[in-house]
Design an enzyme around this catalytic site. Structure first.
Site, mmCIF file in Angstrom:
data_model
loop_
_atom_site.group_PDB
_atom_site.id
_atom_site.type_symbol
_atom_site.label_atom_id
_atom_site.label_comp_id
_atom_site.label_asym_id
_atom_site.label_seq_id
_atom_site.Cartn_x
_atom_site.Cartn_y
_atom_site.Cartn_z
ATOM 1 N N GLY A 12 15.433 49.925 -17.106
ATOM 2 C CA GLY A 12 14.029 49.769 -17.485
ATOM 3 C C GLY A 12 13.459 51.040 -18.084
ATOM 4 N N ARG A 96 -1.508 36.856 -6.129
ATOM 5 C CA ARG A 96 -1.030 38.036 -5.400
ATOM 6 C C ARG A 96 0.064 37.675 -4.390
ATOM 7 N NH1 ARG A 96 -3.393 42.305 -1.647
ATOM 8 N NH2 ARG A 96 -4.009 40.513 -0.424
ATOM 9 N N GLN A 110 17.401 44.519 -0.411
ATOM 10 C CA GLN A 110 17.745 45.925 -0.693
ATOM 11 C C GLN A 110 17.660 46.762 0.586
ATOM 12 O OE1 GLN A 110 15.641 47.367 -4.176
ATOM 13 N NE2 GLN A 110 16.887 46.088 -5.540
ATOM 14 N N ASP A 157 -0.431 59.528 -8.992
ATOM 15 C CA ASP A 157 -1.880 59.567 -8.801
ATOM 16 C C ASP A 157 -2.333 61.004 -8.517
ATOM 17 O OD1 ASP A 157 -1.989 56.558 -8.743
ATOM 18 O OD2 ASP A 157 -0.734 56.942 -6.996
ATOM 19 N N HIS A 185 -1.293 52.787 -3.493
ATOM 20 C CA HIS A 185 -1.135 53.024 -4.935
ATOM 21 C C HIS A 185 -1.712 51.804 -5.660
ATOM 22 C CE1 HIS A 185 0.298 54.070 -8.847
ATOM 23 N NE2 HIS A 185 0.944 52.926 -8.931
#
Ligand code: NAD
Ligand code: LMR
Length: 327
Positions: A12, A96, A110, A157, A185
């Protein structure tokens, strides 16, 4: 010793900006050899092979090898550092809950693969969004790995907040100390400058409250969306840079004169419920993050921190309801 670094989503945008920085030694230091383990989904493998060819062509002296996988068990085998970048982005019409569920399908397995095969000292940084909750899901599927080894990225951030305050005050970034990002975040995050200093002066004395509320906080909190709007794609090089900063400081230690920000499992400090992976002011020494203690939190900051932490609690409850973590 060679450090095994697994990067998911290697084909990506962030992967493309990140891998070369890791291989050049910028993340783990100029004396540390690395072996890259690129984990992709099957459709991403060919592009990852292309990136690996380019990595070869850089002839990095520290790069011991590159392997490409499309299954997590092999991809995380022996990982000392795992950068979980690949995630399911929100697409049109997706609620969401759908997003959390789709990512649960990635970060749960994972976490299990990390638990089964990663090195004993594995350190995990989750970048893929929603990063804090994805980190929580992975952590909850890895009961044998110490919980504090799972972190999520708010360093971008933090760096954005440094840049905004530098521009406002005219002081170089290097003169700014002790900024903090609290919470999630997301757009609810709270960039806090009440403990920060600029060239030794309290930052809050150098800026107007109207700038703080009307400019600084919303600019930092909504910067991700502004980049998407301008670039037509989410931040990539700056995100990769922040991931390099996070792991560098975690492994090699923060500088003595300032703290930084990272989302780490709460120990209950500052009223953040224990276990939530929330951003705090942190220092690292001996390879472990510590939350900076004893800061006075004013009423303004308290309300902002509570709002972001409430969002994290909602996300945790939503994934628990979906059966993605235990309740
Ligand atoms: P991208 O779409 O360019 O790349 C994602 C890659 O992940 C793709 O190559 C895809 O094939 C791969 N992938 C998807 N599922 C996978 C899986 N199960 N295993 C391994 N690989 C998988 O996205 P990008 O721009 O590189 O961004 C990656 C993520 O980082 C996004 O979720 C984005 O929102 C997030 N992000 C976070 C921050 C932050 O500050 N925390 C900043 C920027 C972007
Ligand atoms: C960012 O902060 O740049 C990203 O998290 C934005 C996004 O939604 O990918």
């Amino acid at each position: 010793m060679t450090v095994n670094v697994t990067v998911t989503g290697a084909a990506g945008q962030i992967g493309y900006a990140l891998l070369f920085r890791i291989a050049s030694g910028q993340m783990l230091g100029a004396d540390t050899k690395v072996r890259l383990k690129l984990l992709e989904i099957p459709q991403g493998v060919k592009a990852a092979e292309g990136t690996a060819m380019e990595l070869d062509d850089c002839a990095f002296p520290l790069l011991e090898g590159i392997d490409i996988y499309d299954n997590p068990a092999e991809g995380f085998e022996g990982a000392n550092v795992a950068l979980l970048v690949g995630a399911r982005p929100r697409t049109k019409g997706m609620e969401r809950g759908d997003l959390l569920e789709a990512n649960g399908g990635i970060f749960g397995p994972q976490g299990e693969a990390l638990n089964a095969g990663a090195a004993d000292d594995v350190r995990v940084l989750v970048v893929g969004n929603p990063a804090n909750t994805n980190a929580l899901i992975a952590q909850q599927h890895a009961p044998d790995i110490p919980a504090e080894r799972f972190t999520a990225m708010t360093r971008l951030d933090h760096n954005r907040a440094l840049a905004q305050l530098s521009t406002k005050t005219g002081a170089p970034v290097s003169a700014i100390k002790n900024l903090t990002i609290w919470g999630n975040h997301s757009a609810t995050q709270y960039p806090d400058l009440f403990h920060a200093s600029v060239a030794g002066k309290p930052a809050a004395d150098l800026v107007e409250q109207s700038w703080l509320e009307g400019d600084f906080i919303p600019t930092v909190a909504k910067r991700g969306a502004a980049i998407i709007e301008a670039r037509g794609a989410s931040s990539a090089a700056s995100a990769a840079n922040a991931a390099v900063d996070h792991v560098h400081d975690w492994v090699l230690g923060t500088s003595a004169d300032s703290w930084t920000s990272a989302a780490i499992p709460s120990d209950g400090s500052y009223g953040v419920p224990e276990g939530l992976i929330s951003s705090f002011p942190v220092r690292s020494s001996g390879g472990a993050w510590e939350i900076v203690q004893g800061l006075e939190i004013n009423e303004f900051s308290r309300a902002k921190i509570d709002a972001s932490v409430a969002e994290l609690t909602e996300e945790r409850d939503a994934v628990a309801k979906l059966g993605l973590i235990g309740s």
